[in-house]
Design a protein around this motif. Structure first.
Motif: not given
Length: 137
Positions: A125-126, A130, A132
């Motif tokens: 997951k790291k 990221v 949006m």
């Protein structure tokens, strides 16, 4: 993997001391001493070992080759875990239980235990970027 061939090369071809060999091969001096003693007992010299593969050298020096290797594990589908975690009332523990039950069919392989499962997922997951996405009107 053991570095037996490299240790033999450094000892017989480069004429290095045990301390120098240990530093170069990133192993302990006692490991170097043990490998050299096994090679001497088996009558294995660098001239003979040069023509052999790593597996053949290990088979000649060690009785139980591969004994300390970890067992094969059932791979984890991290994208599936990630998708399922976005659903309500789903936890890593419930997903691990499903993973463990699903891996029962793959007999020789073992599933990861819960703590390792969580650690591997956290590492995966790291690495995710990221993002949006926003719709602007």
């Amino acid at each position: 993997m053991r570095k037996v061939r490299e240790i033999l090369r450094l000892k017989f071809e480069c004429k290095r001391s045990r301390a120098e060999i240990a530093a170069a091969a990133c192993v302990g001096e006692s490991t170097v001493s043990g490998y050299l003693a096994r090679a001497e007992k088996a009558g294995l010299t660098w001239e003979v070992a040069r023509e052999m593969t790593d597996a053949e050298v290990e088979a000649r020096l060690f009785r139980d080759v591969g004994r300390n290797e970890p067992p094969a594990r059932v791979p984890i589908d991290f994208s599936w875990v990630h998708r399922e975690l976005s659903k309500p009332c789903v936890t890593l523990q419930t997903l691990w239980l499903e993973y463990r039950e699903a891996s029962a069919a793959q007999a020789p392989r073992k599933p990861y235990e819960y703590s390792r499962f969580c650690d591997l997922y956290a590492g995966w997951k790291k690495k995710l970027g990221v993002v949006m996405r926003q719709v602007h009107r």
